[in-house]
Design a protein around this motif. Structure first.
Motif, PDB file in Angstrom:
ATOM      1  N   SER A 373      62.957   7.780  39.096  1.00  0.00           N
ATOM      2  CA  SER A 373      63.560   7.451  37.814  1.00  0.00           C
ATOM      3  C   SER A 373      64.595   6.372  38.096  1.00  0.00           C
ATOM      4  N   THR A 376      70.939   5.012  38.644  1.00  0.00           N
ATOM      5  CA  THR A 376      72.094   4.669  37.806  1.00  0.00           C
ATOM      6  C   THR A 376      73.420   4.817  38.527  1.00  0.00           C
ATOM      7  N   LYS A 439      67.133  18.053  40.110  1.00  0.00           N
ATOM      8  CA  LYS A 439      66.892  17.639  38.725  1.00  0.00           C
ATOM      9  C   LYS A 439      67.918  18.327  37.833  1.00  0.00           C
ATOM     10  N   SER A 441      68.239  17.961  34.668  1.00  0.00           N
ATOM     11  CA  SER A 441      67.752  18.213  33.299  1.00  0.00           C
ATOM     12  C   SER A 441      67.199  19.620  33.127  1.00  0.00           C
ATOM     13  N   LYS A 446      64.273  20.886  26.383  1.00  0.00           N
ATOM     14  CA  LYS A 446      63.582  19.623  26.139  1.00  0.00           C
ATOM     15  C   LYS A 446      62.992  19.622  24.741  1.00  0.00           C
ATOM     16  N   ARG A 453      64.855  16.725  18.653  1.00  0.00           N
ATOM     17  CA  ARG A 453      65.422  15.811  19.640  1.00  0.00           C
ATOM     18  C   ARG A 453      66.921  16.047  19.788  1.00  0.00           C
ATOM     19  N   THR A 456      71.510  12.482  20.876  1.00  0.00           N
ATOM     20  CA  THR A 456      71.886  11.464  21.874  1.00  0.00           C
ATOM     21  C   THR A 456      72.039  10.114  21.205  1.00  0.00           C
ATOM     22  N   GLU A 461      69.291   5.263  26.437  1.00  0.00           N
ATOM     23  CA  GLU A 461      68.479   5.514  27.606  1.00  0.00           C
ATOM     24  C   GLU A 461      68.155   6.994  27.703  1.00  0.00           C
ATOM     25  N   ASP A 462      67.713   7.394  28.883  1.00  0.00           N
ATOM     26  CA  ASP A 462      67.426   8.788  29.154  1.00  0.00           C
ATOM     27  C   ASP A 462      68.695   9.605  28.939  1.00  0.00           C
ATOM     28  N   TYR A 464      69.565  12.337  30.037  1.00  0.00           N
ATOM     29  CA  TYR A 464      69.987  13.109  31.203  1.00  0.00           C
ATOM     30  C   TYR A 464      70.466  12.210  32.344  1.00  0.00           C
ATOM     31  N   ALA A 465      70.560  10.920  32.111  1.00  0.00           N
ATOM     32  CA  ALA A 465      70.929   9.990  33.180  1.00  0.00           C
ATOM     33  C   ALA A 465      72.302  10.336  33.741  1.00  0.00           C
ATOM     34  N   SER A 484      75.231  11.575  28.454  1.00  0.00           N
ATOM     35  CA  SER A 484      75.383  12.258  27.167  1.00  0.00           C
ATOM     36  C   SER A 484      76.672  13.047  27.085  1.00  0.00           C
TER      37      SER A 484
END
Length: 1106
Positions: A373, A376, A439, A441, A446, A453, A456, A461-462, A464-465, A484
């Motif tokens: 992934s 970051t 991980k 997340s 999910k 959803r 966010t 972006e993701d 969970y970044a 987030s």
């Protein structure tokens, strides 16, 4: 004659200037307050900057090659990079200066050389017989575009095809063009493939552009030279016989549906490449990429392996760039005996075992998976506890997937570099191994549909970044901050546990304040000096607010961005969730991203901040201790005279007030007066007026007056970088605090946090636990921590948090803080050594009494109470060394005026410490401590994208790294000792290996001419028969990789050693040549003596007859 050393002269000037500055500082301080001198050992000659190794998957791969004798793999990229892989730990990175895409690679098999063809019509010959490969020769084509290259095994003549259909011949020894040209420009028009007949070197097969209106993409020969196979754009394969070229002898559609009534199969997607490999014991292998049916919409890219009657379709995760079949022999006129297929994907490298049923893949030993992934955040740790890496490896080994091939990795060429002893530490610089994956997340629900959803809205972006990482290697406590606005605390355990309910805290952190104001308009007033003997009141107790989905008028309120799982969570051995903390929406206002994070295992605390304020959590008691806006940390000492206001009216119900409730419990009623003051001050929060003047420059210090042109340029540059990063679809909004601007708002973000045991006030006689807080406006605030006794009392009694009144000022946002003792040694934060928490209760009776020992001063800071400490503070513009407890500025250094510091770290090097900085203008600088004397200032890398700013970091032992591309990590060193020993650390790509024995031609094949036919290419392509090529066709450019280039580039001590090694190599080579000549002379003398003896005997015989 004594040599003149300019470096010593410069060091003398630097020392003179530093001594002058020290004299000036001594004049400023009276004799009674003069700081004790600390002997510094670091000098400028201890520093040198150079790149070391590059790890990760080659970004945007475009070409692939393999040496079957040396067992070396080469990968070229669209950015002109070249990555070479041998056995695990033997890697090399090279870069073409032009940066043009690599379109093809060709090994000179078992010769230690490689030819690269670039998109700018340039051919380069690389020398791989040295640890750092270099270009020997280059050939630039001027009138034709290069499209394909082919080099037969054990041949010095390279075929170069062009877009005009011509084939030029290059002598790889001299890298010059032959006058012989195969002119096919009228018949082919465009040439994409060249291959010679393995049994007849006089026959060369060229890929025709059109055959029956179906373009040919690749050609492969049968080893006997009687047949070849072609792949076409309609998904078919045609097999041809050289004796009947009128039509193909067989047509195959591997993935086409066979229709009834003898109709032709439906057309399929193009087969981009095909390879034809034979075996002695069975049917040949036909391996191809592409060719799927058009009705397979959404199917992943596939590699097809056809062996006899069986056809295996192997799905890949990414698009196939190229593939090669690895065979036992390099001779094309023998049975190849394929054993593996290496597949170069867009973002991965896969090796398939052809010898086992089901074609399993080999386990990849290279660290290529750092980009699973988008990366970051990066943190670099050196000198970790000895038991940490085995612990991570043991739990990480359980994460490996099953079903790999049982054979060893087949790419095993080269030799490892030697471990080098540097400052009593042994380094193996090249190796990089993935130990463990986590991980984050898994703790969140999910979304299964659009309605579910997560909230966010604050990120694109993701959700969970990961944005920030804080890790304590000694205690193995890990803390991450997500994009987030969430924080997760992990504890390491070797036992598997099932968590019934994931511990969670929600923090309501949103404050609005007035813009920065000062009575002078542009100049901020000086800070009032706090009274040393005054005891500040503790921060009021707070309680966790109740959670609701929305406010009275339907605005989102008290809702986190992510939803934590409410079902039991099975946690494998490794890092297990200890606590999840989330910032929530307030009155329709989303939570701001977290800009700083710190965790301390000895205190059991974690603290984080953003542009709104700061929050501190006790993760042992699962309680929020502190939840305040940054302005409240100043109290009455706020230099900007800001007034808290209510949240924005457009997002808040009419008449609503933001009431900050208590998040800390158990404090005595002694602090009720302070509670009332703080609550009353927070009850009048309101919005920023539109006409308020806000400082536009992110690096501007409040005491620096009006913004300068340099600062405006810096902001404009950062905006340009941010815009470019957004266009590149990279992780732009999750920037670290060192790069985030105030965005024309007066919010003062928390940019640095540091737990320590030091003097919190001027009147303190001994160090105590505290938290140092740095902000984006250049302010450092100190918060005192009153910890309960260890053991069970730590879990029952609350931690008392109180501001100390200490305020320090610097220019620019605060980036890093550290502390030194009186000897100049680094004082690390206190920590608790790791122990297993998930052991059975009966075995843990003894450990319960020791669960929380009282916090002790770290070993390096065990000085007497009367001795002082030094606080080292680095901001975007300057660095200061503050003497404690007097809080006098002992040393000061302006790092940059026209730029700003992106990353600053206090690191250990050569049994000493220094301050290392990376600036936005590309300079890497180091300063001695505590005197802040400049030691290194080298232009290295400009800030071209936000990826570098997010990931650049320094660590101990003179090492640093950053993410040079989305899939690659570049490591570098700023240590002279490491640079000198780098050559010994690197692995060797080329090792002397005997070429395998050529296939036996056989008596009958040699007798009747059925074997391979050799061609005297020297006679055909040589200058004597074909003449010289036109100079206007291609330009020959000598490269720096030859012996002369190495001699010219060598300098200093390393150059002397290199020249000595070269002289020894040349001497050894000359001695070897002399030995060979001597042996030849002895042999010729022996044969001459035998011949003379025979002549004498014949003469005697003739004389007798006569």
């Amino acid at each position: 004659m004594r040599k003149f050393n300019i470096r010593k002269v410069l060091d003398g000037l630097t020392a003179g200037s530093s001594s002058a500055s020290q004299q000036q500082q001594q004049q400023q301080h009276p004799a009674g307050t003069r700081e004790p001198e600390i002997q510094e050992t670091l000098q400028s000659e201890h520093f040198q900057l150079c790149k070391t190794v590059r790890h990760g998957f080659p970004y945007q791969p475009s070409a692939l090659a393999f040496d079957p004798v040396q067992k070396i793999l080469a990968v070229g990229t669209q950015t002109g990079a070249l990555r070479l892989f041998g056995r695990p730990g033997v890697e090399c990175y090279c870069q073409h200066d032009s940066g043009a895409a690599v379109i093809q690679l060709q090994f000179l098999i078992n010769e230690g050389a490689l030819v690269s063809a670039l998109a700018d019509d340039t051919l380069h010959l690389w020398n791989l017989r040295q640890k750092r490969p270099a270009i020997l020769h280059s050939l630039k084509f001027c009138r034709e575009r290069v499209t394909f290259c082919h080099l037969p095994f054990q041949s010095k003549w390279l075929y170069v095809g062009t877009e005009r259909g011509n084939i030029h011949i290059v002598n790889v020894e001299s890298f010059t063009l032959s006058g012989y040209v195969i002119m096919w420009n009228k018949a082919i028009e465009l040439l994409f493939n060249i291959s010679d007949n393995p049994m007849d070197e006089g026959k060369v097969e060229f890929k025709k552009y059109i055959y029956l209106l179906n373009a040919i993409h690749s050609v492969a020969w049968h080893h006997e030279g009687k047949q070849f196979i072609c792949s076409h754009s309609d998904g078919t394969l045609t097999i041809w016989n050289v004796r009947s070229p009128a039509k193909p002898m067989q047509t195959i559609t591997p993935h086409g549906k066979q229709l009834k009534d003898g109709k032709k199969p439906e057309p399929c997607k193009p087969i981009l490449k095909v390879e034809f490999k034979t075996t002695r014991s069975g049917e040949p292998f036909i391996i191809l990429s592409g060719g799927l049916s058009y009705d397979t919409v959404g199917r992943r890219p596939c590699l097809t392996v056809m062996h006899g009657k069986s056809t295996a379709v192997l799905e890949m995760d990414y698009s196939i760039v190229d593939f090669l079949t690895l065979c036992e022999t390099p001779y094309p006129n023998d049975f190849q005996e394929p054993y593996a297929v290496v597949v170069l994907l867009e973002k991965d490298l896969v090796l398939i075992d052809l010898a086992q049923n089901g074609y399993p893949i080999f386990e990849n030993p290279y660290p290529l998976s750092i980009h699973e992934s988008p990366v970051t955040c990066c943190e670099y740790f050196a000198g970790c506890p000895g038991d940490l890496i085995p612990a991570l490896y043991s739990v990480g080994a359980r994460q490996k997937r099953q079903g790999y091939s049982k054979k060893e990795w087949p790419i095993n060429g080269g030799n490892w570099g030697l471990g080098v002893q540097i400052s009593n530490k042994c380094f193996f610089l090249v190796t990089l191994q993935v130990l463990y994956k986590l991980k984050t997340s898994k703790v969140f629900e999910k979304s299964r549909n659009k309605d579910d959803r997560p909230n966010t809205d604050i990120v694109d972006e993701d959700p969970y970044a990961i944005q920030i990482i804080s890790w304590c290697p000694e205690s193995r406590m890990l803390c991450i901050a997500g994009v987030s606005a969430h924080v997760i605390i992990y504890r390491f355990s070797k036992q598997e546990v099932i968590t019934e309910v994931i511990p969670m805290l929600e923090v309501r952190l949103l404050y609005e304040i007035n813009d920065v104001e000062s009575p002078e308009g542009e100049q901020a007033p000086p800070l009032p000096t706090p009274v040393g003997g005054a005891t500040p009141q503790p921060i009021p107790p707070q309680s966790h607010p109740s959670t609701s989905s929305s406010s009275s008028d339907g605005l989102r309120d008290n809702v986190p961005c992510l939803k934590v799982k409410n079902s039991p969570l099975k946690q494998s051995p490794g890092y297990q969730t200890e606590l999840v903390i989330q910032l929530v929406w307030v009155g329709g206002e989303p939570p701001q991203q977290i800009t700083s994070l710190a965790v301390n295992s000895s205190y059991g605390l974690v603290v984080f901040g953003n542009c709104n304020g700061i929050a501190m959590v006790d993760y042992l008691q699962k309680a929020v201790l502190l939840n305040l806006g940054t302005i409240e940390l100043y109290g009455s000492n706020d230099p900007y005279r800001r007034e808290p206001r209510s949240p924005r009216k457009s997002r808040q119900p009419s008449g609503g007030m933001l009431i900050v409730t208590s998040c800390m419990y158990g404090l005595s009623s002694l602090y009720s007066e302070s509670v009332k003051k703080l609550q009353s001050s927070l009850s009048g929060l309101c919005d920023i007026s539109e006409g308020t003047v806000v400082p536009e420059d992110r690096c501007k210090s409040p005491t620096s007056g009006s913004s300068s042109p340099h600062n405006s340029d810096d902001e404009q540059k950062m905006n340009n970088f941010i815009e470019k990063d957004i266009k590149d679809n990279s992780f732009s909004r999750s920037r670290s605090s060192s790069v985030t601007s105030i965005d024309k708002e007066s919010r003062e973000a928390i940019s640095a946090l540091h737990f320590c045991e030091t003097f919190t006030r001027k009147a303190d006689s001994s160090p105590s636990p505290c938290l140092w807080v740095g902000t984006t406006l250049g302010t450092v605030l100190v918060i005192a921590l009153n910890l309960p006794p260890g053991g069970e009392q730590r879990l029952l009694q609350p931690v008392i948090v109180s501001p100390s009144g200490t305020i320090l000022r610097l220019k620019g946002a605060i980036l890093r803080m550290a502390f030194l003792d009186t000897t100049g040694c680094l004082v690390p934060p206190a920590y608790e050594s790791w122990r297993e928490h998930n052991v059975p209760e009966e075995k843990d009776e003894k450990e319960k009494l020791k669960k929380r020992r009282p916090v002790s001063v770290s070993p390096s800071s065990s000085q007497e109470i009367s001795e002082n400490q030094y606080a080292v503070i680095c901001s975007e513009k300057q660095a200061k060394v503050i003497s404690l407890p007097t809080q006098n500025c002992a040393y000061k250094q302006n790092i940059t005026e026209t730029s700003f510091v992106l990353r600053g770290d206090i690191v250990a090097l050569s049994n000493s410490i220094c301050l290392a900085c990376f600036c936005a203008n590309g300079h890497i600088m180091t300063f001695s401590l505590p005197s802040l004397r400049p030691l290194l200032d080298v232009y290295y890398l400009p800030l071209t994208n936000m990826r570098i700013a997010r990931t650049f970091c320094f660590t101990n032992n003179g090492q640093a790294l950053y993410l040079v591309s989305p899939t690659e990590i570049q490591r570098l060193t700023y240590s002279q000792e490491t640079c000198e020993n780098l050559q010994e650390m690197l692995g060797e790509l080329f090792t002397p290996v005997e070429a395998p024995e050529a296939p036996n031609r056989g008596f009958f094949k040699g007798l009747f001419g059925g074997g391979a036919q050799s061609l005297d290419r020297e006679e055909l392509f040589g200058e004597s028969s074909s003449g010289k090529a036109s100079r206007s066709l291609a330009q020959h450019i000598p490269g720096p990789g030859g012996i002369e280039g190495v001699k010219g580039a060598a300098s200093g001590v390393v150059g002397e050693l290199a020249r000595a090694r070269l002289a020894l190599d040349e001497r050894g080579q000359k001695l070897g040549d002399l030995e060979e000549r001597t042996a030849a002379m002895l042999s010729s003398a022996d044969s001459f003596s035998k011949h003379a003896h025979e002549v004498c005997l014949s003469n005697k015989y003739l004389n007798k007859i006569a």
